[in-house]
Design a protein around this motif. Structure first.
Motif, PDB file in Angstrom:
ATOM      1  N   LEU A   1       5.440  10.767  48.926  1.00  0.00           N
ATOM      2  CA  LEU A   1       4.067  10.356  49.515  1.00  0.00           C
ATOM      3  C   LEU A   1       3.174  10.509  50.589  1.00  0.00           C
ATOM      4  N   GLN A   2       4.036  11.326  51.697  1.00  0.00           N
ATOM      5  CA  GLN A   2       3.612  11.774  52.749  1.00  0.00           C
ATOM      6  C   GLN A   2       2.250  12.429  52.760  1.00  0.00           C
ATOM      7  N   TYR A   3       1.451  12.380  53.805  1.00  0.00           N
ATOM      8  CA  TYR A   3       0.426  12.877  53.765  1.00  0.00           C
ATOM      9  C   TYR A   3      -0.834  13.197  52.445  1.00  0.00           C
ATOM     10  N   LEU A   4      -0.791  12.128  52.145  1.00  0.00           N
ATOM     11  CA  LEU A   4      -1.583  12.588  50.294  1.00  0.00           C
ATOM     12  C   LEU A   4      -3.207  13.237  50.957  1.00  0.00           C
TER      13      LEU A   4
ATOM     14  N   ARG B   1       5.156  18.052  50.010  1.00  0.00           N
ATOM     15  CA  ARG B   1       5.470  17.712  51.215  1.00  0.00           C
ATOM     16  C   ARG B   1       4.929  18.810  52.609  1.00  0.00           C
TER      17      ARG B   1
ATOM     18  N   ARG C   1       1.741  20.051  52.662  1.00  0.00           N
ATOM     19  CA  ARG C   1       0.303  19.137  52.627  1.00  0.00           C
ATOM     20  C   ARG C   1      -0.037  18.483  53.978  1.00  0.00           C
ATOM     21  N   LYS C   2       1.504  18.598  54.647  1.00  0.00           N
ATOM     22  CA  LYS C   2       1.709  18.148  55.999  1.00  0.00           C
ATOM     23  C   LYS C   2       0.831  19.601  56.823  1.00  0.00           C
TER      24      LYS C   2
ATOM     25  N   ILE D   1      -3.303  19.305  56.364  1.00  0.00           N
ATOM     26  CA  ILE D   1      -4.239  17.962  57.288  1.00  0.00           C
ATOM     27  C   ILE D   1      -4.139  18.642  58.969  1.00  0.00           C
TER      28      ILE D   1
END
Lengths: 391, 401
Positions: free
Chosen positions: A252-255, B203, B206-207, B210
């Motif tokens: 659920l991190q950094y969606l 994850r 994604r990080k 961003i």
């Protein structure tokens, strides 16, 4: 309905050697009949017709086979037909064998029939028994999880079938077998974009499984890690701070900013109910609190418009931010409720439901009035323009 | 030499041989010095086998080897022997040798598929321990092809995938294995591990995305702020041009297309202009003192400050050690910037803000770092320095800012 002689005539048209066009007309006619309740009830009394129709699912003409399957889908949707279908027409063993064939053209129809047959507990038990004897639940799960098992079928209706089967403790025990890897393979499907049926069925399965609170610890542990899969469909693109992010489960991190929430409100409600079930034990509550489920619910609450779903969300949030119950009452599912309290609670529930309905109705009214007002305004403007009035 | 009476009981002359020693001493016996060494050469008493068996040095060993690896034996037997040999090497952690043995065993192409599968799986294990994950995976896959239910091959394949960070494939291997061995703990464990890694990797992706986006956004904002102020950036004269090379350096307004190349500072400090929370720019600025070949570097000069703010501090109470003549007092200093293209020096009023100066139409920020030349009023060096150079004052209306 039809007379006995008319029924007998129909039966004579359903033999394999009958001319295809006559056969086709007959099956088409019966399909129409099966479309409404009276027709179904009538057919219930004519098991010989049903047997003949079932035999025609082996007919060389695809159109006829298709009609026959649709007839049985309609019939199986009516609970009163179940006994006849299982005992007299004996559909189960044949259907189960066929669904294993990767080339079979009507596997999806079979899955729909099986799904219908398992909706109510009594028949569900029978189906499960036969299922275990003939093919085994393991095989069905395998087919369900294998993409492209059958090029002509998507097996999405195996999902509600699984969900229905988990009404039975035996089925739940199989799915949650710690020595195997079954439930873990179902989890990714909570996000399956291509089919709401598949998503809903899997989530229904998970919800049923969560009624067994003895399994909660295992379900929440790394061995299964059910939590992220329940939260992801409810999580949105809203940006959280780095601190908030790091406290969430990894998935659920950094969606990304294009993250969409589950679009079906019934499925959203089921997810929330499942999460609520997981808060029954003290350990479960702790886990959900530690993993910052609250942040996801906070953003979700802001976004949700459906009153019923919002109510479910609020119930969950209450538990997450509320105090721990006193000693002896930590397992909310096992607390003994005295009778008079139980009565009051039931009344409160009913009242709450009524209020929710009223709220929904009120919102609908408001929307309607808004629309009409807009229409009137638009018309008013038109009229003004016509008469040349300028404000 | 005394000859003994020949005994004729035996045909092989053994008795004669033995009788010889009644009178002679056996010459080839082991002495006290060399008996350990000698024992080590006899196959039966060897503690370790030599790495290479030279038939001249160790004829008995060579013989034994020939017997073991007799080419006349059926291929299955030969392959099995090679497998055992490989396993021995494996136990001793001699993985390269093990691989050689297994490979030789596979070359026999014996029809025993179980054996071949084992050879491949064992070779996969040897590769794995050497860190050759690709080879390990290939061998495991080959083993799986021959025997789809071979548990060790399935486990090894999954492990290799994990080491190669190919987590999705690892999970596939596990699922395949669990179909045949649904209760195997190792497979379940590997699957859970691979799944965890996969999700962590997702994850991280994604990080990073961003972060990149944020950085990009910040860069865009910075460039926009600079552009809005009308400040011009000069591309550093590094050969990064995509257009014609015939362009002279510094000719015809070689402005960088508003990209960040123009901002990368050549200073080792790596300082860069930035936008603060009040949306003011802070620039890294160089002060040059050509008289003494010295420089001062200010890492973050706020555009709203004026030069005197800094000079008063730098040349306030204490003058720098290189100022031997003690003449660099802040009120005596004159600032100039150079317009290289027009070969002109523009004098800067120290009471002016940095922003105003940067906005001058002939000011080009080079390598992201505005630089200014500092001279002392009335000094002979200044006179010398500015001789034959074009000088201009700045055409700013004098305002009290």
């Amino acid at each position: 309905m039809l007379s006995d002689s008319e029924a007998a005539e129909l039966l004579s048209f359903l033999t394999p050697d009958t001319r295809p066009d006559v056969k086709g007309h007959t099956t088409g006619y019966i399909l129409g009949m099966s479309g409404h309740r009276d027709g179904c009830r009538f057919l219930r009394s004519k098991s010989d017709l049903l047997v003949a129709l079932f035999a025609l699912t082996s007919d060389p003409s695809i159109a006829i086979v298709k009609d026959c399957y649709h007839i049985f889908i309609n019939l199986s949707a009516d609970e009163t037909l179940h006994q006849v279908l299982l005992a007299d027409v004996k559909v189960l063993p044949v259907l189960l064998k066929r669904v294993l064939d990767p080339e079979y053209l009507f596997s999806d129809q079979i899955c729909t029939i099986l799904s219908n047959l398992t909706r109510h507990v009594k028949t569900c038990k029978t189906v499960f028994q036969v299922l275990q004897e003939e093919v085994g639940l393991a095989q069905l799960v395998e087919i369900f999880c294998t993409e492209g098992y059958n090029k002509k079928a998507n097996f999405n209706y195996l999902s509600p079938l699984l969900s229905n089967l988990t009404q039975l403790p035996e089925a739940r025990n199989y799915i949650m077998d710690k020595d195997r890897c079954v439930i873990q393979r179902l989890l990714p499907f909570t996000q399956y974009q291509a089919s709401a049926v598949r998503r809903g069925g899997v989530i229904g399965t998970l919800r049923n499984c969560c009624f067994d609170h003895a399994h909660h610890e295992w379900l929440l542990s790394d061995a299964v890690d059910i939590l992220p899969f329940l939260l992801l469909p409810l999580a949105g693109p809203e940006e959280l701070t780095e601190e908030e992010n790091e406290g969430l489960p990894v998935d659920l991190q950094y969606l990304p900013e294009d993250k969409k929430r589950e679009e079906d409100p019934d499925i959203r409600k089921m997810l929330l109910e499942t999460l609520l079930l997981l808060t029954a034990t003290g350990a479960g509550r702790n886990t959900l609190k530690e993993k910052n489920v609250y942040y996801i619910m906070r953003e979700f609450h802001r976004w949700e418009k459906d009153v019923h779903v919002t109510a479910a969300c609020e119930k969950l949030v209450e538990v997450l931010i509320g105090d721990e119950p006193e000693q002896g009452m930590e397992n909310l599912l096992e607390v003994e409720i005295p009778e008079d309290v139980e009565v009051k609670l039931k009344e409160a529930d009913i009242k709450e439901q009524q209020e929710l309905e009223k709220e929904q109705e009120r919102m609908r009214q408001e929307e309607k009035e808004e629309e009409e007002k807009k229409k009137r305004d638009a018309e008013g403007e038109d009229k003004e323009q016509e008469s040349g009035l300028i404000r | 030499m005394a000859s003994s009476e020949a005994q004729h009981d035996s045909d092989d002359g053994m008795d004669e041989f033995m009788d010889k020693f009644k009178t002679q001493r056996y010459q080839k016996g082991f002495s006290e010095n060399n008996w350990e060494e000698e024992f080590n050469k006899v196959p039966m008493f060897m503690k370790t086998a030599p790495e290479e068996i030279d038939p001249h040095t160790y004829p008995e060993l060579a013989c034994l080897q020939a017997i073991i690896h007799d080419e006349d034996r059926p291929p299955e037997e030969q392959a099995k022997t090679l497998k055992d040999e490989g396993n021995e090497f494996f136990k001793e952690k001699k993985y390269e040798k093990a691989i050689l043995s297994y490979t030789a065993g596979l070359k026999k192409k014996c029809g025993d598929e179980d054996l071949n599968s084992v050879l491949l799986t064992n070779r996969a294990a040897a590769h794995f321990h050497l860190g050759n994950m690709r080879s390990a995976l290939n061998d495991a896959a080959a083993a799986k092809k021959i025997k789809p239910d071979h548990l060790k091959a399935l486990i090894r394949g999954a492990q290799s995938c994990i080491e190669l960070r190919n987590f999705a494939e690892a999970i596939q291997w596990c699922d395949e294995g669990l179909k045949v061995h649904p209760t195997d703990k190792k497979l379940q464990e590997l699957r859970a591990a691979a799944d965890k890694h996969k999700r962590a990797a997702e994850r991280d992706a994604r990080k990073n995305k961003i972060k990149e986006k944020k950085l990009h956004g910040e860069k865009e904002a910075l460039l926009a702020a600079i552009k809005d102020r009308g400040i011009k950036l000069l591309q550093s004269a590094k050969p990064r041009r995509r257009c014609s090379d015939s362009e002279d350096e510094g000719s015809s307004a070689a402005l960088s297309p508003l990209s960040l190349d123009g901002l990368s500072s050549q200073e080792v400090t790596g300082a860069q202009v930035f936008l603060d929370e009040q949306r003011s720019l802070h620039w890294p600025v160089l002060f040059l003192y050509p008289e003494h070949r010295q420089t001062d570097f200010i890492s973050a000069f706020c555009e709203n400050n004026c030069f005197m703010d800094h000079l008063a501090v730098m040349f306030g109470e204490e003058l720098p050690p290189w100022d031997e003549d003690r003449k660099y007092h802040s009120q005596n200093l004159q600032l100039y910037f150079e317009d290289e293209e027009k070969e002109t020096f523009y004098q800067v009023n120290p009471e002016m803000s940095l922003l105003k100066v940067l906005q001058h139409k002939r000011f080009f920020v080079k390598a992201g770092t505005p630089s200014f030349i500092v001279l002392v009023k009335g000094s002979s060096f200044r006179k010398q320095f500015l001789t034959e150079k074009k000088i201009q004052g700045l055409n700013f209306p004098l305002k009290n800012t």
